[in-house]
Design a protein around this motif. Sequence first.
Motif, PDB file in Angstrom:
ATOM      1  N   GLN A   3       0.749  -1.449   0.035  1.00  0.00           N
ATOM      2  CA  GLN A   3       0.072   0.006  -0.031  1.00  0.00           C
ATOM      3  C   GLN A   3       0.987   1.221   0.011  1.00  0.00           C
ATOM      4  OE1 GLN A   3      -2.376  -0.236   3.333  1.00  0.00           O
ATOM      5  NE2 GLN A   3      -3.911  -1.571   2.252  1.00  0.00           N
ATOM      6  N   GLU A   4       0.371   2.403  -0.502  1.00  0.00           N
ATOM      7  CA  GLU A   4       1.070   3.626  -0.500  1.00  0.00           C
ATOM      8  C   GLU A   4       1.318   3.941   0.996  1.00  0.00           C
ATOM      9  OE1 GLU A   4      -0.158   7.894  -1.591  1.00  0.00           O
ATOM     10  OE2 GLU A   4       0.542   6.702  -3.311  1.00  0.00           O
ATOM     11  N   THR A   5       2.355   4.530   1.286  1.00  0.00           N
ATOM     12  CA  THR A   5       2.771   4.910   2.515  1.00  0.00           C
ATOM     13  C   THR A   5       3.554   6.327   2.558  1.00  0.00           C
ATOM     14  OG1 THR A   5       5.192   4.334   2.498  1.00  0.00           O
ATOM     15  CG2 THR A   5       3.791   2.602   3.256  1.00  0.00           C
ATOM     16  N   ILE A   6       3.841   7.034   3.620  1.00  0.00           N
ATOM     17  CA  ILE A   6       4.358   8.328   3.621  1.00  0.00           C
ATOM     18  C   ILE A   6       5.604   8.331   2.965  1.00  0.00           C
ATOM     19  CG2 ILE A   6       5.707   8.064   5.745  1.00  0.00           C
ATOM     20  CD1 ILE A   6       4.909  10.901   6.606  1.00  0.00           C
ATOM     21  N   PHE A   7       6.293   7.110   2.928  1.00  0.00           N
ATOM     22  CA  PHE A   7       7.523   7.191   1.947  1.00  0.00           C
ATOM     23  C   PHE A   7       7.308   7.292   0.588  1.00  0.00           C
ATOM     24  CE2 PHE A   7      10.180   4.860   5.567  1.00  0.00           C
ATOM     25  CZ  PHE A   7      10.145   5.801   6.531  1.00  0.00           C
ATOM     26  N   THR A   8       6.320   6.461   0.079  1.00  0.00           N
ATOM     27  CA  THR A   8       5.826   6.592  -1.308  1.00  0.00           C
ATOM     28  C   THR A   8       5.615   8.349  -1.533  1.00  0.00           C
ATOM     29  OG1 THR A   8       4.826   4.465  -1.121  1.00  0.00           O
ATOM     30  CG2 THR A   8       4.212   5.860  -3.014  1.00  0.00           C
ATOM     31  N   ILE A  48       8.775  -2.244  -0.667  1.00  0.00           N
ATOM     32  CA  ILE A  48       8.745  -3.477  -0.183  1.00  0.00           C
ATOM     33  C   ILE A  48       8.334  -3.377   1.173  1.00  0.00           C
ATOM     34  CG2 ILE A  48      10.070  -5.630   0.279  1.00  0.00           C
ATOM     35  CD1 ILE A  48      12.028  -4.422  -1.597  1.00  0.00           C
ATOM     36  N   ALA A  49       7.016  -3.969   1.737  1.00  0.00           N
ATOM     37  CA  ALA A  49       6.705  -3.593   3.116  1.00  0.00           C
ATOM     38  C   ALA A  49       7.580  -3.955   4.214  1.00  0.00           C
ATOM     39  CB  ALA A  49       5.262  -4.467   3.212  1.00  0.00           C
ATOM     40  N   THR A  50       8.131  -5.211   4.121  1.00  0.00           N
ATOM     41  CA  THR A  50       8.778  -5.873   5.350  1.00  0.00           C
ATOM     42  C   THR A  50      10.019  -6.481   4.815  1.00  0.00           C
ATOM     43  OG1 THR A  50       7.881  -7.973   5.989  1.00  0.00           O
ATOM     44  CG2 THR A  50       6.781  -5.984   6.711  1.00  0.00           C
ATOM     45  N   ILE A  51      10.812  -6.845   5.888  1.00  0.00           N
ATOM     46  CA  ILE A  51      11.944  -7.826   5.480  1.00  0.00           C
ATOM     47  C   ILE A  51      11.517  -8.908   4.983  1.00  0.00           C
ATOM     48  CG2 ILE A  51      13.920  -8.931   6.472  1.00  0.00           C
ATOM     49  CD1 ILE A  51      14.414  -6.750   8.521  1.00  0.00           C
ATOM     50  N   ASN A  52      10.349  -9.366   5.656  1.00  0.00           N
ATOM     51  CA  ASN A  52       9.811 -10.681   5.252  1.00  0.00           C
ATOM     52  C   ASN A  52       9.173 -10.621   3.721  1.00  0.00           C
ATOM     53  OD1 ASN A  52       9.997 -11.787   7.878  1.00  0.00           O
ATOM     54  ND2 ASN A  52       7.923 -10.984   8.572  1.00  0.00           N
ATOM     55  N   ASP A  53       9.248  -9.654   3.153  1.00  0.00           N
ATOM     56  CA  ASP A  53       8.759  -9.641   1.701  1.00  0.00           C
ATOM     57  C   ASP A  53       9.907  -9.256   0.954  1.00  0.00           C
ATOM     58  OD1 ASP A  53       5.764  -9.440   2.366  1.00  0.00           O
ATOM     59  OD2 ASP A  53       6.223  -7.551   3.235  1.00  0.00           O
ATOM     60  N   VAL A  54      11.216  -9.490   1.107  1.00  0.00           N
ATOM     61  CA  VAL A  54      12.510  -9.318   0.348  1.00  0.00           C
ATOM     62  C   VAL A  54      12.432 -10.867  -0.450  1.00  0.00           C
ATOM     63  CG1 VAL A  54      15.026  -9.404   0.224  1.00  0.00           C
ATOM     64  CG2 VAL A  54      13.580  -7.721   2.035  1.00  0.00           C
ATOM     65  N   THR A  55      12.540 -10.883  -1.568  1.00  0.00           N
ATOM     66  CA  THR A  55      12.831 -11.728  -2.445  1.00  0.00           C
ATOM     67  C   THR A  55      14.053 -11.859  -3.070  1.00  0.00           C
ATOM     68  OG1 THR A  55      11.843 -10.785  -4.308  1.00  0.00           O
ATOM     69  CG2 THR A  55      10.251 -11.841  -2.760  1.00  0.00           C
ATOM     70  N   GLU A  56      14.389 -13.004  -3.815  1.00  0.00           N
ATOM     71  CA  GLU A  56      15.704 -13.062  -4.402  1.00  0.00           C
ATOM     72  C   GLU A  56      15.571 -11.962  -5.717  1.00  0.00           C
ATOM     73  OE1 GLU A  56      18.328 -15.176  -4.358  1.00  0.00           O
ATOM     74  OE2 GLU A  56      17.378 -16.065  -2.363  1.00  0.00           O
ATOM     75  N   GLU A  57      14.400 -11.759  -6.060  1.00  0.00           N
ATOM     76  CA  GLU A  57      14.346 -10.747  -7.260  1.00  0.00           C
ATOM     77  C   GLU A  57      14.610  -9.325  -6.653  1.00  0.00           C
ATOM     78  OE1 GLU A  57      11.840 -13.283  -6.792  1.00  0.00           O
ATOM     79  OE2 GLU A  57      12.828 -14.458  -8.265  1.00  0.00           O
ATOM     80  N   GLN A  95       8.722  -1.438  13.769  1.00  0.00           N
ATOM     81  CA  GLN A  95       8.424  -0.852  12.473  1.00  0.00           C
ATOM     82  C   GLN A  95       7.342  -0.386  12.416  1.00  0.00           C
ATOM     83  OE1 GLN A  95       8.486  -3.842   9.033  1.00  0.00           O
ATOM     84  NE2 GLN A  95       8.185  -2.124   7.412  1.00  0.00           N
ATOM     85  N   THR A  96       7.337   1.087  12.157  1.00  0.00           N
ATOM     86  CA  THR A  96       6.093   1.882  12.084  1.00  0.00           C
ATOM     87  C   THR A  96       5.568   2.212  10.518  1.00  0.00           C
ATOM     88  OG1 THR A  96       7.213   3.977  12.470  1.00  0.00           O
ATOM     89  CG2 THR A  96       6.340   2.866  14.367  1.00  0.00           C
ATOM     90  N   VAL A  97       6.462   2.227   9.511  1.00  0.00           N
ATOM     91  CA  VAL A  97       6.139   2.490   8.200  1.00  0.00           C
ATOM     92  C   VAL A  97       6.464   1.299   7.490  1.00  0.00           C
ATOM     93  CG1 VAL A  97       6.564   4.063   6.127  1.00  0.00           C
ATOM     94  CG2 VAL A  97       6.593   4.946   8.677  1.00  0.00           C
ATOM     95  N   TYR A  98       5.260   0.610   6.765  1.00  0.00           N
ATOM     96  CA  TYR A  98       5.576  -0.450   6.154  1.00  0.00           C
ATOM     97  C   TYR A  98       6.161  -0.226   4.734  1.00  0.00           C
ATOM     98  CZ  TYR A  98       4.050  -2.836  10.555  1.00  0.00           C
ATOM     99  OH  TYR A  98       4.233  -3.176  11.655  1.00  0.00           O
ATOM    100  N   HIS A  99       7.234   0.071   4.599  1.00  0.00           N
ATOM    101  CA  HIS A  99       8.196   0.306   3.516  1.00  0.00           C
ATOM    102  C   HIS A  99       9.280   0.076   4.121  1.00  0.00           C
ATOM    103  CE1 HIS A  99       8.950   2.582  -0.429  1.00  0.00           C
ATOM    104  NE2 HIS A  99       9.931   2.175  -0.088  1.00  0.00           N
ATOM    105  N   ILE A 100      10.044  -0.989   3.668  1.00  0.00           N
ATOM    106  CA  ILE A 100      11.717  -1.080   4.324  1.00  0.00           C
ATOM    107  C   ILE A 100      12.305   0.020   4.196  1.00  0.00           C
ATOM    108  CG2 ILE A 100      11.599  -3.659   4.091  1.00  0.00           C
ATOM    109  CD1 ILE A 100      13.886  -3.405   1.692  1.00  0.00           C
ATOM    110  N   HIS A 101      13.206   0.131   5.355  1.00  0.00           N
ATOM    111  CA  HIS A 101      14.069   1.369   5.358  1.00  0.00           C
ATOM    112  C   HIS A 101      15.079   1.074   6.456  1.00  0.00           C
ATOM    113  CE1 HIS A 101      10.864   1.933   8.269  1.00  0.00           C
ATOM    114  NE2 HIS A 101      11.641   2.670   8.916  1.00  0.00           N
ATOM    115  N   LEU A 102      16.422   1.740   6.336  1.00  0.00           N
ATOM    116  CA  LEU A 102      17.308   1.425   7.168  1.00  0.00           C
ATOM    117  C   LEU A 102      17.540   2.981   7.826  1.00  0.00           C
ATOM    118  CD1 LEU A 102      20.792   0.466   5.226  1.00  0.00           C
ATOM    119  CD2 LEU A 102      19.382  -0.961   6.766  1.00  0.00           C
ATOM    120  N   HIS A 103      17.628   2.844   9.206  1.00  0.00           N
ATOM    121  CA  HIS A 103      17.649   3.927   9.934  1.00  0.00           C
ATOM    122  C   HIS A 103      19.294   3.929  10.317  1.00  0.00           C
ATOM    123  CE1 HIS A 103      13.968   4.655  11.950  1.00  0.00           C
ATOM    124  NE2 HIS A 103      13.628   3.360  11.642  1.00  0.00           N
TER     125      HIS A 103
END
Length: 123
Positions: A3-8, A48-57, A95-103
Amino acid sequence: MSQETIFTKIINREIPADIIYEDDLALAFKDINPQAPFHALIIPKQAIATINDVTEENSHLVGHLYVVAAKLAKQLNFSDDGYRVVMNCNEHGGQTVYHIHLHMLAGKEMGWPPYQNTKKVAL
């Protein structure tokens, strides 16, 4: 599908951010609630919402975020003293924003553990 987030909205320039780095794959900007003298968020432009959603691609994007962190550390003179990068996953991970990010945190000596657990979770 994410879904669209503040980061989008930041990527699309729909809301302002203090952007400090951008390339074709990633964007970095200062955190609005800094937890260190320097605190930036480094995000992939692909949602990409969470680390769990990271794929090979799309896993190359995660590596690229670390490349960006290293570039910023060198440019901002944090690379020799050190810095911390953290990626949270889901609610218990902070995690508060569901778009992966590094702090990316720098500008002071970091302790470990970063905070005292208030609740132990059985594994």
